[in-house]
Design an enzyme around this catalytic site. Structure first.
Site, PDB file in Angstrom:
ATOM      1  N   ASP A   1       0.837  -1.201   0.000  1.00 22.53           N
ATOM      2  CA  ASP A   1       0.000   0.000   0.000  1.00 22.53           C
ATOM      3  C   ASP A   1       0.871   1.250   0.000  1.00 22.53           C
ATOM      4  O   ASP A   1       2.027   1.229   0.407  1.00 22.53           O
ATOM      5  CB  ASP A   1      -0.918   0.025   1.226  1.00 22.53           C
ATOM      6  CG  ASP A   1      -0.128  -0.055   2.520  1.00 22.53           C
ATOM      7  OD1 ASP A   1       0.836  -0.860   2.575  1.00 22.53           O
ATOM      8  OD2 ASP A   1      -0.447   0.663   3.467  1.00 22.53           O
ATOM      9  N   GLU A   2       0.283   2.316  -0.466  1.00 19.66           N
ATOM     10  CA  GLU A   2       0.865   3.656  -0.360  1.00 19.66           C
ATOM     11  C   GLU A   2       2.317   3.742  -0.831  1.00 19.66           C
ATOM     12  O   GLU A   2       3.144   4.371  -0.176  1.00 19.66           O
ATOM     13  CB  GLU A   2       0.755   4.160   1.088  1.00 19.66           C
ATOM     14  CG  GLU A   2      -0.691   4.250   1.567  1.00 19.66           C
ATOM     15  CD  GLU A   2      -0.828   4.918   2.936  1.00 19.66           C
ATOM     16  OE1 GLU A   2      -1.698   5.800   3.070  1.00 19.66           O
ATOM     17  OE2 GLU A   2      -0.088   4.555   3.862  1.00 19.66           O
TER      18      GLU A   2
END
Lengths: 556, 556
Positions: free
Chosen positions: A337-338
């Protein structure tokens, strides 16, 4: 889904017919009568036709006996236990519950059953409590099913004076989960949680038949996990020498969870959320603690694995394999993620490598992922990833890869369209930390990025198959609540989680469609029972309301 | 306000110059040096020129000594206590703090000083900690001032190994509160809190120099207070026979609070919020538990005192007088919020009485209030009321009546224009329970009526004299955080309150204007200190951020 729908209809009908039981989650199929029945003084749980019962089944029986003695849950009505005193004084007594495994079933440990691949776990059971005082029976095809049945059995009883009773005998329950994955995620990297807190969380999970503890164990802020062969990571990256999880701690937690029907899905988030690795391996981390952090990361401190580096890919693969040996689960999450492209764009080494190979950032990410996932699969693990890996980065993922949808429930459809199995973990429904104020400093009046607070009702009324085709719906493994701990620690772990997280536990066990307006009394029962067992749930209403089901409803 | 402004400017400057002290609230005037100084092994606090020191001063000294030994707060920097180890190893030692009262001051008990009328309390003190190891001195004109100074002294020190030290000697502090009223309100009627929880809350209040515990002790849902002469109210109205506050409990709490510099303002809310009185006195309550409740009350259960009845007015007056005898405070709150006209309109007895006398509802309310407030004033108490009594009902209130502004901070101006002293308690800034989801049942996805969550930053940046003239500003006694407990109990009392409620404590002690972006490190210190003393505060940030002041700021 046809079988599920039939169960749902049945459950919905029965939840009206059976208003006083304190079960959570509601069984998929239950019939109850209206006779009083009490436990005899010498009430006993007997392991019947189970050859070589495993020790964790014996322990589960002992814990259940303890709950029956100590829960002392009085009915939540005006007058409490006294209301039923006369009715139960002369009731027939139940002296025994006998556990049996189905013919041909092998008595493996509860832990071994719980640690099977998520869709292979057999959690079903049949529970019979006759009204005439003849023995109650619990049958299942696995010790895990027996354990789920014991959990249900422990919730059938109220207390009045010294009498432990039900007023709903006979009771017949045929139960199994609507969804195979019912989880709870805890982040132990933003702030640290001692083993005792994690065990208490696991107890709570098990009481509502959650079967997956998703342990977000490390992150950019700290690396509390002691990994054999990689001890420098925690030596340099844990908040302190006492804020670590040793391999023995992990074994203890995994075993504790397993004995309670819970598999531990560990997450080593990569390539983002890895700043802390720079403390011991600066060569592997781009833009480590670079400032202003917002130009390099979604939250401080910045730092991501150098995905263009062969050495870093090898380091990461080796780390994942080493971690995988600590956890018997078939799954391991590599996060994803991210990932911040700007970090890589500003890292000279990464840019040089991209230029030298002619790769784009996305190609490099794909290549990095093939290596790490390849190593993981060789180690026998199914990769789990956050949704961006499926939706945003065009990474080639093996078909068995499981995706956690977190950014928005709106993204479920896209993940399903890509054909990946998925777990609901959407911030707009299941984030326990939303709505409590922002934690970033120098941000006056800042509220949380995912305001408002996600109520238990919000999660409870979530539709797991909204907008999905029949085939897409088959990809939904289940869902979970999540606690990111920027503003949490042992002090608020219980009240921020419970009873809220129980709402998804019921949603994904019983299935959607139960009436949110009628379940509150059962949730009160759950909350009082949790309190008695040492988990500090919040009250959802004034006690006045809890004692008068419906009286505090909006239109009452 | 000119003197206050000078102090503010000074404080703002000094808060930049003195970054490592762990004081909360920030003193109004402080100068610090940069020398290390440590407490000697035999460090002692001596009561010097105080004739016949009261026992609660001795106890406060003992508690302070305990904190100095047990707080063990390491500085929140990377490396923690080790960072200062070398610097403090050879530091001079401080062996004594001597307390003195100013000439002519009488050594009354801390409690007696704390229980004076709010504007008559003398909380100022002067604290000197020289760098050369000669004795530290604390002087004040009252034992209450000495107690505030002891509280400050206990916050001056960090721990490194076995050394308790400061690196900011010499320290000179001249301190006194910007506002005389700094409170915290707890509702013990929606859900019950045992005495031990209330005492823990009082401890926490005292550590941030809060001087007023506003105890919303009873409400429509339950009546836990045992009132001599009115025992039937709690016998019939408490949630259970064990969920009561006996007169001895009250005495214990009042004494515990008093010894910690805190006065207890009890509230018996009238004429609304009194449904529970109908359990023992149905004759006094209109529309008791009438349904649908929303037609009769702002929250269930409905029920209000029959303000047209002479018997009810006498009952209420007698009750208030009986309660007033349990609490030594000069104030008592008669509430007056959320009076529901529709309830009275639908109560035949009330309507008959109004018709018989030709009174309107508002005239009846005025007449009722004259009687109850008259009795209260005869008993020596200053009435406190919620804002509606001033703004909405045109009730004649004696000029000394104090108003609590709760509906909106926008209403402060109106109350001030009516000339009443006021306390800030606005839901848009100070309600601890906002933003946690609605508690009314059958309300899917319902969020709280006063969303969003009120962050500590929101309260901290409140301007207590916004839009007020100089004369109106003089009416502002101070302010407080409030916890209504529809969804709270002992399980979340600490984390929902702390460290948030400390933000108003500093705002109203130090005065407005401090820079919200620079106070977070001190608030972390407070949080860690509270934890060590047994109050379960939440972390406001990941520990990574707490150890690196400013690194997690929005633009860092």
């Amino acid at each position: 889904m046809a079988r599920k729908s039939a169960f749902l209809l049945l459950s919905a009908l029965l939840s009206v017919l059976a208003p006083v039981d304190a079960l959570w989650p509601q069984p998929r199929s239950i019939t109850t009568g209206s006779s009083a029945l009490r436990l005899s003084g010498g009430f006993d749980i007997v392991i019947g036709s189970v050859r070589n019962p495993p020790s964790d089944l014996h322990q589960a029986v002992d814990r259940t006996s303890g709950f029956l003695k100590n829960d002392k849950l009085e009915r939540l009505v005006v007058g409490r236990g006294d209301v039923d005193r006369a009715a139960v004084a002369k009731a027939k007594t139940l002296s025994r519950l006998t556990l049996s495994l189905g013919k041909g079933a092998t008595a493996r440990s509860i832990a071994a059953e719980a640690q099977k691949a998520v869709e292979e776990r057999d959690e079903g059971y049949v529970l019979d409590v006759p009204a005439d005082g003849s023995g109650a029976t619990l049958t299942a095809n696995s010790t895990l099913g027996l354990f789920r049945g014991l959990t249900t059995f422990s919730q059938l009883w109220y207390q009045s004076g010294s009498t432990t009773y039900t007023i709903e005998a006979p009771i017949h329950i045929e139960d199994s989960p609507a969804f195979p994955y019912r989880g709870y995620m805890l982040d132990t990297a933003r702030n640290f949680f001692p083993v005792s807190d994690i065990k208490r969380a696991i107890d709570a999970m098990s009481w509502v038949k959650i079967n997956q503890f998703h342990w977000h164990i490390v992150d950019s802020q700290s690396f509390p996990l002691q990994v054999p062969g990689f001890l420098e990571l925690s030596q340099k990256g844990a908040y302190s020498s006492s804020m670590v999880y040793t391999p023995q701690d992990v074994k203890d937690i995994v075993s504790y969870a397993g004995a309670r029907g819970i598999d531990v899905l560990v997450e080593i988030d990569t390539p983002g959320h890895t700043s802390v690795i720079s403390k011991s391996h600066p060569e592997h981390i781009a833009c480590a603690e670079a400032t202003p952090w917002a130009s390099f990361a979604n939250e401080p401190p910045a730092g991501q694995l150098r995905l263009t580096s062969d050495a870093t890919a090898k380091f990461t693969s080796d780390l994942l394999v080493a971690v995988s040996k600590l956890f018997p689960s078939t799954m391991l999450s590599t996060g994803g993620d991210e990932i911040n492209a700007s970090c890589y764009a500003q890292d000279a080494e990464t840019q040089a490598a991209l230029n030298a190979t002619g790769q784009t950032f996305l190609q490099a990410l794909n290549s990095f992922t093939q290596k790490t996932h390849g190593a993981l699969k060789k180690a026998g693990k199914t990769p789990v990833v956050w949704e961006e890996m499926v939706l945003d980065f065009n990474v080639t993922l093996s078909p068995e890869t499981i995706a956690l949808v977190w950014i928005s429930s709106q993204n479920v459809k896209g993940v399903a369209q890509k054909g990946h199995k998925l777990v609901h973990a959407a911030s707009d429904f299941f984030y326990l930390d939303c709505g409590g104020g922002g934690w970033v400093g120098a941000n006056p009046n800042g509220n949380s990025w995912c305001d408002p607070f996600k109520t238990w009702q919000k999660a409870y009324t979530f539709d797991p198959v909204a907008n999905l085709t029949v085939d897409e719906a088959k990809l939904v493994l289940g869902g979970q609540h999540l606690l990111w701990t920027e503003q949490s620690g042992p002090s608020n772990l219980d009240p921020i989680s419970w009873p809220r997280a129980a709402s998804s536990a019921e949603l994904f066990w019983t299935g959607p469609g139960l009436n949110v307006t009628s379940v509150l009394p059962r949730l009160h029962d759950l909350s009082f029972r949790f309190q008695q067992r040492g988990v500090h749930t919040i009250p959802l209403q004034p006690l006045w309301c809890a004692l008068r089901p419906g009286a505090c409803d909006l239109t009452a």
